[in-house]
Design a protein around this motif. Sequence first.
Motif, PDB file in Angstrom:
ATOM      1  N   GLY A 135      13.272  53.255  25.656  1.00 47.92           N
ATOM      2  CA  GLY A 135      12.530  53.731  26.815  1.00 47.92           C
ATOM      3  C   GLY A 135      11.261  54.784  26.174  1.00 47.92           C
ATOM      4  N   PHE A 136      11.635  55.431  25.344  1.00 46.75           N
ATOM      5  CA  PHE A 136      10.885  56.386  24.877  1.00 46.75           C
ATOM      6  C   PHE A 136       9.649  55.819  24.230  1.00 46.75           C
ATOM      7  N   LEU A 137       9.820  54.627  23.306  1.00 48.77           N
ATOM      8  CA  LEU A 137       8.604  54.066  23.115  1.00 48.77           C
ATOM      9  C   LEU A 137       7.717  53.502  24.054  1.00 48.77           C
ATOM     10  N   PHE A 138       8.386  53.025  25.014  1.00 48.94           N
ATOM     11  CA  PHE A 138       7.644  52.536  26.143  1.00 48.94           C
ATOM     12  C   PHE A 138       6.600  53.503  26.887  1.00 48.94           C
ATOM     13  N   GLY A 139       7.427  54.568  26.846  1.00 53.22           N
ATOM     14  CA  GLY A 139       6.634  55.890  27.484  1.00 53.22           C
ATOM     15  C   GLY A 139       5.426  56.074  26.598  1.00 53.22           C
ATOM     16  N   LEU A 149      -5.580  56.563  37.910  1.00 50.50           N
ATOM     17  CA  LEU A 149      -4.414  56.117  37.423  1.00 50.50           C
ATOM     18  C   LEU A 149      -3.170  56.307  38.357  1.00 50.50           C
ATOM     19  N   SER A 150      -2.264  55.281  38.648  1.00 50.21           N
ATOM     20  CA  SER A 150      -1.233  55.297  39.781  1.00 50.21           C
ATOM     21  C   SER A 150      -0.210  56.291  39.451  1.00 50.21           C
ATOM     22  N   TYR A 151       0.297  56.700  40.522  1.00 49.38           N
ATOM     23  CA  TYR A 151       1.198  57.938  40.404  1.00 49.38           C
ATOM     24  C   TYR A 151       2.429  57.263  39.705  1.00 49.38           C
ATOM     25  N   THR A 152       2.778  56.009  40.262  1.00 45.77           N
ATOM     26  CA  THR A 152       3.934  55.407  39.826  1.00 45.77           C
ATOM     27  C   THR A 152       4.028  55.145  38.364  1.00 45.77           C
ATOM     28  N   TRP A 153       2.850  54.433  37.865  1.00 45.85           N
ATOM     29  CA  TRP A 153       2.859  54.288  36.425  1.00 45.85           C
ATOM     30  C   TRP A 153       3.023  55.612  35.520  1.00 45.85           C
ATOM     31  N   LEU A 154       2.438  56.573  35.972  1.00 47.73           N
ATOM     32  CA  LEU A 154       2.491  57.989  35.212  1.00 47.73           C
ATOM     33  C   LEU A 154       3.854  58.286  35.366  1.00 47.73           C
ATOM     34  N   THR A 155       4.566  58.221  36.565  1.00 52.93           N
ATOM     35  CA  THR A 155       5.999  58.708  36.655  1.00 52.93           C
ATOM     36  C   THR A 155       6.818  57.909  35.764  1.00 52.93           C
ATOM     37  N   ALA A 177       5.926  56.487  32.928  1.00 52.83           N
ATOM     38  CA  ALA A 177       5.618  57.134  31.500  1.00 52.83           C
ATOM     39  C   ALA A 177       6.462  58.194  31.235  1.00 52.83           C
ATOM     40  N   GLY A 178       6.367  59.163  32.213  1.00 56.89           N
ATOM     41  CA  GLY A 178       7.367  60.202  32.051  1.00 56.89           C
ATOM     42  C   GLY A 178       8.860  59.891  31.943  1.00 56.89           C
ATOM     43  N   LEU A 179       9.261  59.091  32.694  1.00 55.23           N
ATOM     44  CA  LEU A 179      10.549  58.712  32.624  1.00 55.23           C
ATOM     45  C   LEU A 179      10.844  58.045  31.322  1.00 55.23           C
ATOM     46  N   PRO A 185       3.981  68.522  30.644  1.00 50.77           N
ATOM     47  CA  PRO A 185       2.885  68.249  31.445  1.00 50.77           C
ATOM     48  C   PRO A 185       2.747  66.448  32.012  1.00 50.77           C
ATOM     49  N   PHE A 186       3.699  65.810  31.248  1.00 48.26           N
ATOM     50  CA  PHE A 186       3.474  64.298  31.497  1.00 48.26           C
ATOM     51  C   PHE A 186       4.095  63.986  32.539  1.00 48.26           C
ATOM     52  N   PHE A 187       5.102  65.074  33.178  1.00 44.58           N
ATOM     53  CA  PHE A 187       6.049  64.487  33.930  1.00 44.58           C
ATOM     54  C   PHE A 187       5.625  64.661  35.400  1.00 44.58           C
ATOM     55  N   THR A 188       5.478  63.783  36.230  1.00 41.91           N
ATOM     56  CA  THR A 188       5.016  64.088  37.930  1.00 41.91           C
ATOM     57  C   THR A 188       6.315  64.657  38.326  1.00 41.91           C
ATOM     58  N   GLU A 189       6.070  65.171  39.689  1.00 40.64           N
ATOM     59  CA  GLU A 189       7.179  65.805  40.525  1.00 40.64           C
ATOM     60  C   GLU A 189       8.467  64.924  40.732  1.00 40.64           C
ATOM     61  N   ASP A 190       8.079  63.650  40.898  1.00 39.87           N
ATOM     62  CA  ASP A 190       9.285  62.664  41.192  1.00 39.87           C
ATOM     63  C   ASP A 190      10.122  62.642  39.932  1.00 39.87           C
ATOM     64  N   ALA A 191       9.328  62.336  38.677  1.00 39.61           N
ATOM     65  CA  ALA A 191      10.135  62.402  37.323  1.00 39.61           C
ATOM     66  C   ALA A 191      10.892  63.584  37.188  1.00 39.61           C
ATOM     67  N   LEU A 192      10.412  64.775  37.444  1.00 35.90           N
ATOM     68  CA  LEU A 192      11.251  66.038  37.198  1.00 35.90           C
ATOM     69  C   LEU A 192      12.433  65.798  38.215  1.00 35.90           C
ATOM     70  N   LEU A 193      12.225  65.329  39.556  1.00 35.84           N
ATOM     71  CA  LEU A 193      13.553  65.223  40.261  1.00 35.84           C
ATOM     72  C   LEU A 193      14.470  64.449  39.525  1.00 35.84           C
ATOM     73  N   VAL A 194      14.183  63.523  38.903  1.00 35.55           N
ATOM     74  CA  VAL A 194      15.216  62.282  38.432  1.00 35.55           C
ATOM     75  C   VAL A 194      16.046  63.061  37.176  1.00 35.55           C
ATOM     76  N   ILE A 195      14.888  63.926  36.412  1.00 32.09           N
ATOM     77  CA  ILE A 195      15.504  64.556  35.348  1.00 32.09           C
ATOM     78  C   ILE A 195      16.451  65.605  35.997  1.00 32.09           C
ATOM     79  N   ALA A 196      16.049  66.558  36.934  1.00 27.72           N
ATOM     80  CA  ALA A 196      17.078  67.364  37.413  1.00 27.72           C
ATOM     81  C   ALA A 196      18.369  66.704  38.038  1.00 27.72           C
ATOM     82  N   ILE A 197      18.132  65.816  38.465  1.00 26.55           N
ATOM     83  CA  ILE A 197      19.525  64.981  39.133  1.00 26.55           C
ATOM     84  C   ILE A 197      20.315  64.490  37.661  1.00 26.55           C
ATOM     85  N   ILE A 198      19.549  63.727  36.935  1.00 28.39           N
ATOM     86  CA  ILE A 198      20.480  63.441  35.615  1.00 28.39           C
ATOM     87  C   ILE A 198      21.281  64.573  34.954  1.00 28.39           C
TER      88      ILE A 198
END
Lengths: 729, 174, 104
Positions: free
Chosen positions: A197-201, A245-251, A253-255, A306-319
């Motif tokens: 996953g890291f590599l794909f990011g 750039l699409s919000y989804t793709w950036l999310t 990438a962060g994930l 800085p590369f994490f969108t708000e949704d990515a941060l939400l996932v991070i917080a939940i995990i």
Amino acid sequence: MNQVAAPLLTPEQNSLALWALLVLVLPLIAGGLLLLFGKKLTRQGDWLAIAATGLAFFLSLYLFFQVWEKQAVHVTWPWFQLATGNTSIISFTTGVYLDNLAVLMLVIVTFISLLVQVFSVIYMHGEWRYHHYFGYLGIFTFSMLGIVLSDNLLLLFIFWELVGFSSYLLIGFWYEKDAAVLAGKKAFLFNRVGDIGFLFGIFLLYTYFHTFDLILLKNAIASGVNQGNNFLFPAITGQADAITLSYTWLTLAGLGIFCGCVGKSAQFPLQVWLPDAMEGPTPVSSLIHAATMVAAGVYLLSRCFPFFTEDALLVIAIIGGLTALLGALAATAQYDIKKILAFSTISQLGYMVMGMGVGAHDASLLHLVTHAFFKASLFLNAGIVIHAMHHAAHEFSDEHSDVQDIRNMGGFRKILPFTFYAYIPAAAALVGLPLFSGFLSKDAILTGAWGWAGFKSQNGNLLYYVIPVFAFGSVLLTGFYMAKHCFYIFFGESKLYKEPELLRENKTAEASGLLLVPVAILAVLSLAFFFSLNPFNYAGSWVMQGVSWQKLLMEQPGLSGGLLPAITTYLHEASYISLATAILSILLAVVGIWLGWLSYKKAVAAGGLSTITAPTSGFSRLAYRHFYLDAFYEKVIINPFMRLSGGAAAFDKNFIDYSLNTFAKIMVVLAKLIGWVDRWLVDGTVHLLVKVAGVTGKLGRFMQNGKVQSYYIFSLLGLILLFLYILAF
Amino acid sequence: MSLVLIFFYVFGFLAIASAAFMLATKNVLYAAFGLLVTLLSLAAIFILLFADFVAITQLMVYVGGVLVLILFGVMLSNQVQGRAVQSESVNGISGGLVASAIFGGLAYLILSADYLLPEGITVADAAPANTKSSIIAIGIRLITNFALPFEVASLILLIALMGAAYISTEDKHE
Amino acid sequence: MNNIPLIPVLLLGAVLFCLGILAVITKRHAIVVLMGIELIFNAANLNLVAFNRHQPDLMQGQVFSVFVMVIAAAESAVALAIILKVYSYFKTVNLDQIRHETDV
């Protein structure tokens, strides 16, 4: 062209970068020398490793005082170039980036590495691969420092893998034990899952921004404008026009990058490797699986914040929240001292990741620092305890009892008083009692989580409060399991080995000084004073101020946009949260400790201390088995894969091999047939021709017999033939 | 049966008989004499066939030259003294078979051949009336139609004589 | 009717020819072999002359027989010279012995 306008560097910055490189390579040189020639050096070269690490530590201190709160040094060198299809050349740079966080990590890594190596001199004494052990530690230190110093994602990834590799070597250090080999393999493979996953990011980020350089990436991303579903980036590096750039793709990438953290920092669902990694030597567990390596994931989150969108941060917080709770729950049911500490590590890492997710960036880093010290201390103390138990087991020639089981211990407060007094502050810090370092950092994270939930749930969605509830629940559980196992180890009577003196080194000293000094230092560093002059208020902590997002990210929070400032503002307005968190966390911790005491008393009353069995009741069995995650993976992933590969192997063996063998047999038969034909038909023809030629030759020789008159006869025979021809026609 | 034909058969028989004698005898000198008789008989047959020049040449060249040469050869190539020079026979069976097969073939060809002889037989019948001898005709032919072969034959003869003389010369250096 | 028919003459030539061949094949003495060759020449001559009797326009038969004699004379001269040389070398004119002498 991706030409980077190199910032003007002062000679001082250049020299700082070179010192940093020296810090990087010192452990590598020592480790390499030890691996190659360790056996020939006096004392197998442990002094070399310790000297190199010590030197690296002092250089790190120098760098720390040069850089901390003063400047950020970013020195790049050209790395390699790639030609693209159309004549242009892509240049890649490598470099060293020194800022507050980097120098802080440098100091922590080298310091704990130094202490652990000093500790290991006694602990690993007599191992037949003693020099290998120190060599591996050197390589690990080198890799970890590489992660800290790298200024770009590609180089960081390389060191990331090296860390995984050296971790594999050290977990499987006692490769005579099957469990150690399996644990090393498991850790390595689970890390790989995350690394994909890291590599794909990394790939995604490179595809969008055409650079691996963290600083350039950060600047490029900071210029983005949120347009709801898209981010608009004005002309960024290497591109002429603004791009969307699409919000989804950036999310995503962060994930992806977060996946690397999930693997390395043992987050749900990949945390199962960490408890097994306790098969390695205890100092290794202390250095790698508590203080530094697992913290690399958190460090990565900070670097890539800085590369994490708000949704990515939400996932991070939940995990993170989930991991904190699960780790703490699992720890309550364990009886192996190292397993308890391992699950507590998972839990604490969950805290840090959750802190990142909820935007408590600086609190998370503070917890990383404090946790590094008190967890290293706990593990080294555990090492002393295990060492003592081993000592006694050796005296009794007892090879069956589990020396790591806390139910076999007891009364160590009297037997190993120094260890007790070193253990308690670290444990208190872990629980989060006031005056100890853990209180500060945990309080900060909890406050951040509460503030985040409060801010997010302003729209009425109270589900966001699940995260802080998880976090506070973990505080209670942490108090419970830490208190419980402390009582088991240090109070009561020694259960297995009744003679206390057998557990000690000798009559006067409970353990060697080289074991006790590092422990003492770390225990002292568990006190809050070292991190904040006011031990009740994290806000005044110099560490927090040094690593605050305003300083580290240069006021550029990145894709999450206004989230961080908004939470800061929200917390400022709702000032009760801070106080309430402090009171609540202390309360919960105390309740947890009280519950632990009750549990211990109950066990003593039931006489269950001497019976060593696996838990029977439903929930504790669930927790003891780590929620059957391993079994789940075994059933859902490993077994199907094994069946699949078994099927493939069977297919390979029964079908492909069989076909090949049959084919080969047919070929052999055919070859025999051809051989027969060759021998009898082809060779026969040749032989026949030879015979004919021979007979003809003999005939010719018979005619050429040297008698002139017989020549005449033969020529006349020709004439007769002419007559016959005429007669025939 | 005319007288000419009778003479032909007589001389023909004589030629065959003497040739057979030549074969049969082991004495080389007797063989040479057998050959002499054969050559003489043939010369007679040539005359009967109105070839007087050929007959005279036959006598001069064969009887007077070749046969004398042969006799010289017999004498010069013999060490034995006081007894006849002998010559054994070999290959009797194979030689007889081959010779009789060739004779059979030749006889068959001669008897079965369809001769396309021109009408000149009648002319030939008249020839003796016109010319007593064929010498004039042959002389004219030799210096007109056959001038070149004639000259070449003379050259061959010359070279053969020179060669024979050279070959038979004793090598001084031996 | 003083004409001799062609067939008997030809048969006579054939007989002489075969006798010459027999002499060449069977005799071991080189000179006798030479005699056989002369006999063969004469048989050929007889044929030429006989044919000339029936086609006397250009006298080819007789002229050819004269040439044959010339050649025969030359041949016998050379052959005898060779025989003498062989004799002076091998001290024999027996063809089989000469062959054995050359089988060194």
